[in-house]
Design a protein around this motif. Structure first.
Motif, short mmCIF file in Angstrom:
data_model
loop_
_atom_site.label_atom_id
_atom_site.label_comp_id
_atom_site.label_asym_id
_atom_site.label_seq_id
_atom_site.Cartn_x
_atom_site.Cartn_y
_atom_site.Cartn_z
N LEU A 173 44.64 41.80 55.09
CA LEU A 173 45.20 40.92 54.07
C LEU A 173 46.30 41.68 53.33
CD1 LEU A 173 45.13 38.31 52.31
CD2 LEU A 173 43.39 39.48 50.91
N THR A 174 47.48 41.05 53.16
CA THR A 174 48.58 41.66 52.43
C THR A 174 49.21 40.64 51.49
OG1 THR A 174 50.19 41.12 54.16
CG2 THR A 174 49.13 43.29 54.29
N SER A 175 50.05 41.15 50.58
CA SER A 175 50.81 40.30 49.67
C SER A 175 52.18 40.93 49.47
CB SER A 175 50.11 40.18 48.32
OG SER A 175 50.91 39.42 47.42
N PRO A 176 53.25 40.12 49.43
CA PRO A 176 54.57 40.66 49.10
C PRO A 176 54.69 41.01 47.62
CG PRO A 176 54.72 38.29 49.41
CD PRO A 176 53.31 38.68 49.77
N ALA A 177 53.73 40.57 46.81
CA ALA A 177 53.79 40.80 45.35
C ALA A 177 53.28 42.19 44.95
CB ALA A 177 52.99 39.73 44.62
N PHE A 178 52.36 42.75 45.74
CA PHE A 178 51.78 44.05 45.41
C PHE A 178 51.10 44.64 46.63
CE2 PHE A 178 48.75 40.74 44.45
CZ PHE A 178 47.57 41.19 45.02
N ALA A 179 50.98 45.96 46.64
CA ALA A 179 50.25 46.67 47.69
C ALA A 179 48.86 47.01 47.18
CB ALA A 179 51.00 47.94 48.09
N ASN A 180 47.98 47.36 48.07
CA ASN A 180 46.63 47.75 47.69
C ASN A 180 46.68 48.89 46.67
OD1 ASN A 180 43.76 47.30 48.17
ND2 ASN A 180 43.76 49.39 48.97
N GLY A 181 46.01 48.72 45.53
CA GLY A 181 45.98 49.73 44.49
C GLY A 181 47.09 49.64 43.47
N ASP A 182 48.06 48.74 43.66
CA ASP A 182 49.15 48.56 42.70
C ASP A 182 48.67 47.80 41.46
OD1 ASP A 182 51.00 49.74 44.36
OD2 ASP A 182 52.10 47.89 44.82
N VAL A 183 49.48 47.86 40.40
CA VAL A 183 49.24 47.06 39.20
C VAL A 183 49.62 45.61 39.52
CG1 VAL A 183 49.98 46.66 36.81
CG2 VAL A 183 49.59 48.99 37.64
N LEU A 184 48.80 44.69 39.10
CA LEU A 184 49.04 43.26 39.31
C LEU A 184 50.30 42.84 38.55
CD1 LEU A 184 47.53 40.92 40.79
CD2 LEU A 184 46.55 40.35 38.57
N PRO A 185 51.26 42.18 39.20
CA PRO A 185 52.48 41.75 38.51
C PRO A 185 52.18 40.70 37.43
CG PRO A 185 52.78 41.72 40.89
CD PRO A 185 51.30 41.93 40.63
N GLN A 186 53.06 40.62 36.43
CA GLN A 186 52.90 39.65 35.33
C GLN A 186 52.84 38.21 35.84
OE1 GLN A 186 51.63 41.52 32.55
NE2 GLN A 186 52.51 39.67 31.69
N THR B 208 43.15 45.01 46.80
CA THR B 208 42.77 45.18 45.40
C THR B 208 43.99 45.53 44.56
OG1 THR B 208 40.55 45.91 46.01
CG2 THR B 208 41.31 46.46 43.80
N ALA B 209 44.14 44.80 43.44
CA ALA B 209 45.18 45.10 42.45
C ALA B 209 44.48 45.52 41.17
CB ALA B 209 46.05 43.88 42.20
N LEU B 210 45.20 46.23 40.33
CA LEU B 210 44.66 46.74 39.06
C LEU B 210 45.40 46.12 37.89
CD1 LEU B 210 44.65 50.51 40.08
CD2 LEU B 210 42.75 48.86 40.28
N TYR B 211 44.67 45.91 36.79
CA TYR B 211 45.32 45.41 35.59
C TYR B 211 44.44 45.72 34.38
CZ TYR B 211 47.94 42.58 32.32
OH TYR B 211 48.71 42.16 31.26
#
Length: 164
Positions: free
Chosen positions: A5-18, A156-159
């Motif tokens: 599973l991937t997202s163009p908005a963030f990579a695994n372990g990145d901060v979740l975008p606003q 997983t994203a972080l916030y």
């Protein structure tokens, strides 16, 4: 090929975008579900379920931010905003009630003080659909997924917010 599973908005372990942060509860995000893509689903996949879960929420049971069931096996992506009232969910897909109390995507809105993990998961199932309605709980969907899961892929994203 591994189920990924991937997202163009963030990579695994990145901060979740606003864009994916809630608009309320002290947050000023856009509350848009992120674009998601998956590949390498197990052979025999007949449908998918997508979830977003915060295991760090101070509730004793985490916090369900999004649950979408009955995604057809031919679907391998969801566009940004698909869970936020914008077009993009497949016709037969069903969003169920989250811990915000309504179906649809609810972005990150943790209490101040620590960083939370937001686990995006796509589950491959051996059934064409789950017998669910928009008012069922994420726990019921999870129970059904447990009995029909062929595989899962997570991101997983972080916030978090600083203590005030």
């Amino acid at each position: 090929m591994a189920f990924v599973l991937t997202s163009p908005a963030f990579a695994n372990g990145d901060v979740l975008p606003q864009a994916q942060v809630y608009n309320g509860m002290g947050e000023n995000g856009q509350n848009l579900s992120p674009a998601l893509q998956w590949q390498g689903a197990p052979q025999g996949t007949r449908s998918f379920v997508v979830t977003v879960y915060d295991p760090d929420a101070p509730t004793g049971s985490g916090w369900w931010h999004w649950v979408v069931a009955n995604i057809p096996p031919t679907t391998t992506s969801l566009p940004e905003g698909a869970g936020s009232g914008r077009a993009g969910l497949p016709a037969d897909a069903i969003q169920v009630r989250t811990d915000f109390g309504t179906p649809g995507y609810g972005g990150a809105a943790p209490p101040a003080g620590r960083v939370h993990r937001y686990v995006f998961t796509v589950y491959a199932l051996d059934v064409p659909k789950l017998d669910v309605t928009p008012d069922v709980s994420p726990a019921l969907v999870g129970f059904m997924v447990h009995h029909h899961q062929l595989g899962a892929a997570s991101l997983t994203a972080l916030y978090g917010r600083a203590q005030r």
